[in-house]
Design an enzyme around this catalytic site. Sequence first.
Site, PDB file in Angstrom:
ATOM      1  N   ALA A  84       0.847  -1.202   0.000  1.00 47.77           N
ATOM      2  CA  ALA A  84       0.000   0.000   0.000  1.00 47.77           C
ATOM      3  C   ALA A  84       0.878   1.244   0.000  1.00 47.77           C
ATOM      4  CB  ALA A  84      -0.906   0.001   1.227  1.00 47.77           C
ATOM      5  N   THR A 131      10.956   0.702  -4.271  1.00 45.83           N
ATOM      6  CA  THR A 131      11.208   1.151  -5.637  1.00 45.83           C
ATOM      7  C   THR A 131      12.689   1.470  -5.880  1.00 45.83           C
ATOM      8  OG1 THR A 131      10.784   3.037  -7.116  1.00 45.83           O
ATOM      9  CG2 THR A 131      10.569   3.473  -4.798  1.00 45.83           C
ATOM     10  N   ASP A 132      13.086   1.404  -7.136  1.00 41.76           N
ATOM     11  CA  ASP A 132      14.465   1.786  -7.486  1.00 41.76           C
ATOM     12  C   ASP A 132      14.680   3.294  -7.373  1.00 41.76           C
ATOM     13  OD1 ASP A 132      12.982   2.592  -9.697  1.00 41.76           O
ATOM     14  OD2 ASP A 132      14.202   1.539 -11.183  1.00 41.76           O
ATOM     15  N   GLU A 133      13.572   4.065  -7.282  1.00 39.02           N
ATOM     16  CA  GLU A 133      13.716   5.530  -7.260  1.00 39.02           C
ATOM     17  C   GLU A 133      14.418   6.026  -6.001  1.00 39.02           C
ATOM     18  OE1 GLU A 133      10.425   7.878  -8.503  1.00 39.02           O
ATOM     19  OE2 GLU A 133       9.786   6.424 -10.000  1.00 39.02           O
ATOM     20  N   TYR A 156       7.912  11.639  -3.726  1.00 37.47           N
ATOM     21  CA  TYR A 156       7.544  10.210  -3.703  1.00 37.47           C
ATOM     22  C   TYR A 156       8.732   9.353  -3.280  1.00 37.47           C
ATOM     23  CZ  TYR A 156       7.017   5.469  -5.568  1.00 37.47           C
ATOM     24  OH  TYR A 156       7.013   4.096  -5.701  1.00 37.47           O
ATOM     25  N   LYS A 160       9.374   6.959   0.045  1.00 32.13           N
ATOM     26  CA  LYS A 160       9.663   5.511  -0.025  1.00 32.13           C
ATOM     27  C   LYS A 160      11.014   5.220   0.639  1.00 32.13           C
ATOM     28  CE  LYS A 160       7.659   2.568  -1.767  1.00 32.13           C
ATOM     29  NZ  LYS A 160       6.553   1.679  -1.277  1.00 32.13           N
ATOM     30  N   ASN A 185      10.409   0.167 -13.057  1.00 30.48           N
ATOM     31  CA  ASN A 185       9.057   0.499 -13.541  1.00 30.48           C
ATOM     32  C   ASN A 185       8.292  -0.733 -14.008  1.00 30.48           C
ATOM     33  OD1 ASN A 185      10.537   3.083 -13.705  1.00 30.48           O
ATOM     34  ND2 ASN A 185       8.627   3.799 -14.626  1.00 30.48           N
TER      35      ASN A 185
HETATM   36  P1  NAD Z   1      -1.026   1.745  -6.972  1.00 30.28           P
HETATM   37  O1  NAD Z   1      -1.078   3.237  -6.760  1.00 30.28           O
HETATM   38  O2  NAD Z   1      -1.560   1.168  -8.220  1.00 30.28           O
HETATM   39  O3  NAD Z   1      -1.781   1.008  -5.766  1.00 30.28           O
HETATM   40  C1  NAD Z   1      -1.628   1.396  -4.433  1.00 30.28           C
HETATM   41  C2  NAD Z   1      -2.698   0.683  -3.617  1.00 30.28           C
HETATM   42  O4  NAD Z   1      -2.521   1.074  -2.249  1.00 30.28           O
HETATM   43  C3  NAD Z   1      -4.131   1.072  -4.010  1.00 30.28           C
HETATM   44  O5  NAD Z   1      -4.942  -0.064  -4.060  1.00 30.28           O
HETATM   45  C4  NAD Z   1      -4.574   2.001  -2.890  1.00 30.28           C
HETATM   46  O6  NAD Z   1      -5.967   1.968  -2.652  1.00 30.28           O
HETATM   47  C5  NAD Z   1      -3.784   1.442  -1.710  1.00 30.28           C
HETATM   48  N1  NAD Z   1      -3.566   2.457  -0.680  1.00 30.28           N
HETATM   49  C6  NAD Z   1      -3.051   3.714  -0.857  1.00 30.28           C
HETATM   50  N2  NAD Z   1      -3.032   4.371   0.311  1.00 30.28           N
HETATM   51  C7  NAD Z   1      -3.511   3.521   1.255  1.00 30.28           C
HETATM   52  C8  NAD Z   1      -3.729   3.620   2.649  1.00 30.28           C
HETATM   53  N3  NAD Z   1      -3.452   4.753   3.310  1.00 30.28           N
HETATM   54  N4  NAD Z   1      -4.231   2.548   3.301  1.00 30.28           N
HETATM   55  C9  NAD Z   1      -4.529   1.414   2.645  1.00 30.28           C
HETATM   56  N5  NAD Z   1      -4.367   1.259   1.315  1.00 30.28           N
HETATM   57  C10 NAD Z   1      -3.860   2.298   0.625  1.00 30.28           C
HETATM   58  O7  NAD Z   1       0.492   1.350  -6.730  1.00 30.28           O
HETATM   59  P2  NAD Z   1       1.366   0.225  -7.453  1.00 30.28           P
HETATM   60  O8  NAD Z   1       1.934   0.781  -8.681  1.00 30.28           O
HETATM   61  O9  NAD Z   1       0.597  -1.033  -7.486  1.00 30.28           O
HETATM   62  O10 NAD Z   1       2.566   0.091  -6.394  1.00 30.28           O
HETATM   63  C11 NAD Z   1       2.479  -0.804  -5.308  1.00 30.28           C
HETATM   64  C12 NAD Z   1       3.753  -0.711  -4.483  1.00 30.28           C
HETATM   65  O11 NAD Z   1       4.864  -1.039  -5.289  1.00 30.28           O
HETATM   66  C13 NAD Z   1       4.036   0.678  -3.935  1.00 30.28           C
HETATM   67  O12 NAD Z   1       4.582   0.550  -2.648  1.00 30.28           O
HETATM   68  C14 NAD Z   1       5.048   1.276  -4.895  1.00 30.28           C
HETATM   69  O13 NAD Z   1       5.878   2.211  -4.250  1.00 30.28           O
HETATM   70  C15 NAD Z   1       5.824   0.022  -5.272  1.00 30.28           C
HETATM   71  N6  NAD Z   1       6.441   0.043  -6.607  1.00 30.28           N
HETATM   72  C16 NAD Z   1       5.723   0.388  -7.724  1.00 30.28           C
HETATM   73  C17 NAD Z   1       6.324   0.326  -8.989  1.00 30.28           C
HETATM   74  C18 NAD Z   1       5.559   0.676 -10.248  1.00 30.28           C
HETATM   75  O14 NAD Z   1       6.165   0.720 -11.317  1.00 30.28           O
HETATM   76  N7  NAD Z   1       4.264   0.898 -10.201  1.00 30.28           N
HETATM   77  C19 NAD Z   1       7.662  -0.076  -9.093  1.00 30.28           C
HETATM   78  C20 NAD Z   1       8.377  -0.401  -7.933  1.00 30.28           C
HETATM   79  C21 NAD Z   1       7.745  -0.358  -6.704  1.00 30.28           C
HETATM   80  O1  DAU Z   2      10.885   3.167 -11.033  1.00 25.85           O
HETATM   81  C1  DAU Z   2       9.807   2.685 -10.291  1.00 25.85           C
HETATM   82  C2  DAU Z   2       8.703   3.727 -10.242  1.00 25.85           C
HETATM   83  O2  DAU Z   2       8.133   3.777 -11.533  1.00 25.85           O
HETATM   84  C3  DAU Z   2       7.655   3.426  -9.190  1.00 25.85           C
HETATM   85  O3  DAU Z   2       8.225   3.447  -7.914  1.00 25.85           O
HETATM   86  C4  DAU Z   2       6.513   4.445  -9.261  1.00 25.85           C
HETATM   87  O4  DAU Z   2       5.489   4.093  -8.343  1.00 25.85           O
HETATM   88  C5  DAU Z   2       5.954   4.427 -10.670  1.00 25.85           C
HETATM   89  O5  DAU Z   2       4.951   5.412 -10.784  1.00 25.85           O
HETATM   90  C6  DAU Z   2       7.041   4.665 -11.712  1.00 25.85           C
HETATM   91  O6  DAU Z   2       7.527   6.029 -11.645  1.00 25.85           O
HETATM   92  P1  DAU Z   2       7.813   6.909 -12.967  1.00 25.85           P
HETATM   93  O7  DAU Z   2       7.695   8.330 -12.624  1.00 25.85           O
HETATM   94  O8  DAU Z   2       9.054   6.449 -13.638  1.00 25.85           O
HETATM   95  O9  DAU Z   2       6.553   6.421 -13.894  1.00 25.85           O
HETATM   96  P2  DAU Z   2       5.567   7.252 -14.853  1.00 25.85           P
HETATM   97  O10 DAU Z   2       4.761   6.249 -15.606  1.00 25.85           O
HETATM   98  O11 DAU Z   2       4.850   8.323 -14.123  1.00 25.85           O
HETATM   99  O12 DAU Z   2       6.582   7.936 -15.863  1.00 25.85           O
HETATM  100  C7  DAU Z   2       7.459   7.174 -16.676  1.00 25.85           C
HETATM  101  C8  DAU Z   2       8.288   8.150 -17.489  1.00 25.85           C
HETATM  102  O13 DAU Z   2       7.440   8.805 -18.437  1.00 25.85           O
HETATM  103  C9  DAU Z   2       8.918   9.268 -16.664  1.00 25.85           C
HETATM  104  O14 DAU Z   2      10.186   9.580 -17.188  1.00 25.85           O
HETATM  105  C10 DAU Z   2       7.976  10.447 -16.843  1.00 25.85           C
HETATM  106  C11 DAU Z   2       7.437  10.225 -18.248  1.00 25.85           C
HETATM  107  N1  DAU Z   2       6.032  10.706 -18.478  1.00 25.85           N
HETATM  108  C12 DAU Z   2       5.080  10.306 -17.604  1.00 25.85           C
HETATM  109  C13 DAU Z   2       3.779  10.720 -17.769  1.00 25.85           C
HETATM  110  C14 DAU Z   2       2.691  10.325 -16.788  1.00 25.85           C
HETATM  111  C15 DAU Z   2       5.753  11.489 -19.577  1.00 25.85           C
HETATM  112  O15 DAU Z   2       6.628  11.831 -20.388  1.00 25.85           O
HETATM  113  N2  DAU Z   2       4.448  11.894 -19.742  1.00 25.85           N
HETATM  114  C16 DAU Z   2       3.456  11.561 -18.888  1.00 25.85           C
HETATM  115  O16 DAU Z   2       2.293  12.001 -19.091  1.00 25.85           O
END
Ligand code: NAD
Ligand code: DAU
Length: 349
Positions: A84, A131-133, A156, A160, A185
Site C-alpha cells: 500500500a 522502488t528503485d527511485e 515520492y 519511499k 518500472n
Molecule cells: P497503486 O497506486 O496502483 O496502488 C496502491 C494501492 O494502495 C491502491 O490499491 C490504494 O488503494 C492502496 N492504498 C493507498 N493508500 C492507502 C492507505 N493509506 N491505506 C490502505 N491502502 C492504501 O500502486 P502500485 O503501482 O501497485 O505500487 C504498489 C507498491 O509497489 C508501492 O509501494 C510502490 O511504491 C511500489 N512500486 C511500484 C512500482 C511501479 O512501477 N508501479 C515499481 C516499484 C515499486
Molecule cells: O521506477 C519505479 C517507479 O516507476 C515506481 O516506484 C513508481 O510508483 C511508478 O509510478 C514509476 O515512476 P515513474 O515516474 O518512472 O513512472 P511514470 O509512468 O509516471 O513515468 C514514466 C516516465 O514517463 C517518466 O520519465 C515520466 C514520463 N512521463 C510520464 C507521464 C505520466 C511522460 O513523459 N508523460 C506523462 O504524461
Amino acid sequence: MKKNILITGGAGFIGCHVVQLFVQKYPEYHIINLDCLTYAGNLENLSEIENSKNYTFEKVNILDVEALTSVFEKHQITDVIHLAAESHVDRSITDPLAFVKTNIIGTVNLLNVAKSYWKNLENHLFYHVSTDEVYGSLDHGGFFTETTPYDPQSPYSASKAASDHFVRAYSNTYKLKTVITNCSNNYGPNQFPEKLIPLCINNIKNNRPLPVYGKGENIRDWLYVVDHARAIDMVFHNGKSGETYNIGGFNEWMNIDIVKLLCQKMDGKLGREKGTSEKLITYVKDRAGHDLRYAIDASKIQKELGWEPSLQFEEGISKTIEWYLENETWLDNVTSGNYQKYYQDHYGK
Ligand code: NAD
Ligand code: DAU
C-alpha cells in the site's frame, strides 16, 4: 504454523497481481487483502479470485492503527507483504504530505502493529515492497545495485526511502524479520492510466494528445507486472531475512521510443494507417526535478534465487495493449469522474 498473510494495497496495480498469484498458487494460505481503496484501488482488479475460499478483503486505511490491530487479531496474521502506498510521482509534487502520511506514517503504523502482535518475532516476516527511485537518478552509465547509496530526488521517492529506512531500523532495533525489494518500472494489465504506458494507450485509443515530458529522453527500465509478482513470491519464500533484493527487467527504454512503439502497435491493432497515432505526440513541460535514468542490476536475485523476467518487452507491451482494448468497461470506469479533473488540472485542456 498455517500462514495468514496480510497483503496491503492488494487492490492496486501490482498488489492485485500479487494477491492473485498467492491466492491461486497457495490454497493452503489465507490471503487477507487490506486496502482503503483510494483512486488507485479497484476491486474490479480482483474479480477472478474474489470468491476464493482462501481470500478475504478488508477495507482499512493503514493510517488507522485501531483498525489495523483488529485485522491482525481477527485473522491471526502471520506475515505481511506491504505494497500500500501513494505511488505516482506527479501527485507527490503537488501533494507531498499525502505521501508522508501513507508511505511513511502508514508503514510505521504497520511495523508497530506487527511488532506488538507477533509474540515470537522469529516466526514472522515483514516484507516491504519498494522502488528503485530511492537510489536517485543515473547518468548514462552504470546501474543501481543493492549497495548504491540512497539519494531520493522526488517527494515520492523521499517518502519511499524513509519507509525503507524505518523497515531496516525495526529489523536492527527490534529484531523484526524483514526483507525489502526495490523494483524498476512495472507495466501491464490493471495499471491506473495516470502512468505513462496506460495513459498513452488510453489516449491513442481516444485520439487524444500524447503528453511527453521535456524531450522524451528520460530512460526507465521496464518490467512486466507478473514478473514482479513472481519475484515477490520467490523472495517471500526463499529470500534471506534482513536482505535487500533489486528487481528489474534489464530493459531500458527512452520514453519517446516507448510512446512510438505504442503508436505503431496500436495503429496495427486498431486498423489505422501507419503513422496515424504518432501525430498525437505532444511535447509538454517537463516534470519538476525529472530523474534522467533508472537502471537496475538484478544479478543478485538472479544468482541467489534463480529469478528471471519471463516476458520480452515487445510481447508484454502487446499483451498489455490487448488487455486495455478488451477491458473497455474497466478503462471507462477508472477514467470517468475524478480522473477527468486530475487530467485537466495536470495537463490542461
Ligand atoms: P497503486 O497506486 O496502483 O496502488 C496502491 C494501492 O494502495 C491502491 O490499491 C490504494 O488503494 C492502496 N492504498 C493507498 N493508500 C492507502 C492507505 N493509506 N491505506 C490502505 N491502502 C492504501 O500502486 P502500485 O503501482 O501497485 O505500487 C504498489 C507498491 O509497489 C508501492 O509501494 C510502490 O511504491 C511500489 N512500486 C511500484 C512500482 C511501479 O512501477 N508501479 C515499481 C516499484 C515499486
Ligand atoms: O521506477 C519505479 C517507479 O516507476 C515506481 O516506484 C513508481 O510508483 C511508478 O509510478 C514509476 O515512476 P515513474 O515516474 O518512472 O513512472 P511514470 O509512468 O509516471 O513515468 C514514466 C516516465 O514517463 C517518466 O520519465 C515520466 C514520463 N512521463 C510520464 C507521464 C505520466 C511522460 O513523459 N508523460 C506523462 O504524461
